[in-house]
Design an enzyme around this catalytic site. Structure first.
Site, PDB file in Angstrom:
ATOM      1  N   ARG A 177      41.149  28.380  46.905  1.00 20.08           N
ATOM      2  CA  ARG A 177      42.531  28.776  47.212  1.00 20.08           C
ATOM      3  C   ARG A 177      42.806  30.226  46.808  1.00 20.08           C
ATOM      4  O   ARG A 177      43.865  30.552  46.302  1.00 20.08           O
ATOM      5  CB  ARG A 177      43.528  27.822  46.544  1.00 20.08           C
ATOM      6  N   SER A 227      49.256  19.129  50.453  1.00 19.51           N
ATOM      7  CA  SER A 227      48.991  18.937  49.024  1.00 19.51           C
ATOM      8  C   SER A 227      49.844  19.913  48.218  1.00 19.51           C
ATOM      9  O   SER A 227      49.774  21.117  48.421  1.00 19.51           O
ATOM     10  CB  SER A 227      47.505  19.169  48.720  1.00 19.51           C
ATOM     11  N   GLU A 297      50.310  24.622  44.888  1.00 18.86           N
ATOM     12  CA  GLU A 297      49.527  25.231  45.960  1.00 18.86           C
ATOM     13  C   GLU A 297      50.469  25.876  46.976  1.00 18.86           C
ATOM     14  O   GLU A 297      50.107  26.798  47.683  1.00 18.86           O
ATOM     15  CB  GLU A 297      48.655  24.177  46.635  1.00 18.86           C
TER      16      GLU A 297
END
Length: 304
Positions: A177, A227, A297
């Protein structure tokens, strides 16, 4: 009050009226379906238009934010002051031999479909990720044991001096990420993916398998940003949240999904504050019970 509407005339010199929205509802432009308005929403359809937009913003000290299709974004209830540049109209895609080049606004599912049609394997993991190419490169998106770093060859970006650069896979510095694009604030213009020729039926079968798995396990019936938390090293966020007894826990119109505890969802009448309060509560409770830090996230923009 729209603090920047007076600048509409500046953008009207390079945009059609249909590409400019004043007081645009960000709740209609992000998957979470929450958030206040942005003063000016622009949708450029050429790279030159994007460059000219940034020039105008910088010369007039107008704050600006670049987004894709809003699948991994949370906008606060007070909205966004300044300009949001939405890159969904930069959506050309082409395939040469075993390589697919897609502009930043192309949806990942459309790249996946192109790969199937061309009998190219390697992009199946992304068939259900509800993001665009630009956002996917920005955060090195991944799912089901695959990620962008496995298939990308290069990306064309606009750097902080508005110069167009082509970065190799190595130069993109893709990690979990993260990417050099995220670190330096670059804007992804397009990406080239190098895939592997394979049997079309087998590729389609894998896509069908992952699509069913996603439909069975994820709360696709509710607005969300996918998510909610990054995976903490050595753990799975969803399991930690479920083990903390938070599955189904709600604050206002936001709740931890009963289907998958890794998702915070909008039950239909949620606000950005509900979502944020729930995210912070989950973080604190997991930290209290297990000593593990969770980090969102989702990208958060705007003011309260």
């Amino acid at each position: 009050m729209n603090h920047y509407g007076e600048y509409k005339n500046l953008f009207s010199k390079i945009y059609k009226d249909s590409q400019i929205q004043l007081d645009a509802k960000m709740s209609e432009n992000i998957y979470f379906k929450v958030g206040g308005p942005v003063d000016i929403l622009l949708t450029p359809n050429t790279v030159q238009q994007l460059q000219d937009t940034i020039t105008i913003c910088k010369e007039n000290k107008i704050p600006f934010y670049v987004i894709g299709n809003g699948s991994n974004l949370l906008v606060k209830d007070g909205g966004i002051r300044g300009v949001v540049i939405k890159l969904c109209e930069l959506n050309n895609i082409e395939c040469v031999d075993n390589k697919i080049t897609a502009e930043c606004g192309v949806l990942l599912k459309d790249v996946s479909t192109e790969a199937i049609n061309r009998s190219l394997s390697g992009f199946q993991f992304a068939c259900g990720i509800p993001g665009s190419v630009g956002g996917a490169v920005f955060m090195n998106a991944g799912a089901y044991d695959g990620e962008i770093s496995f298939v990308i060859e290069s990306a064309k970006v606009l750097d902080d001096n508005q110069k167009i650069r082509v970065l190799s896979k190595e130069e993109l510095n893709l990690g979990y990420r993260q990417s050099v694009v995220m670190e330096k604030g670059y804007i992804v213009l397009s990406a080239t993916f190098k895939l592997t020729p394979a049997d079309k039926e087998k590729i389609q079968a894998r896509v069908d398998e992952l699509t069913k798995r996603r439909e069975d396990r994820q709360p696709l019936e509710h607005p969300s940003a996918g998510s909610t938390f990054k995976r903490p090293e050595g753990y799975f966020a969803g399991k930690l949240i479920e083990d903390a007894g938070l599955k189904g826990f709600a604050i206002g119109g936001a709740s931890v999904s009963n289907k998958h505890a890794g998702f915070v969802v909008n039950n239909g009448n949620g606000t950005a504050k509900d979502v944020l309060d729930l995210i912070y509560y989950v973080k604190d409770e997991v930290k209290r019970q297990f000593g593990v830090d969770l980090y969102p996230e989702v990208r958060i923009l705007g003011e309260d």
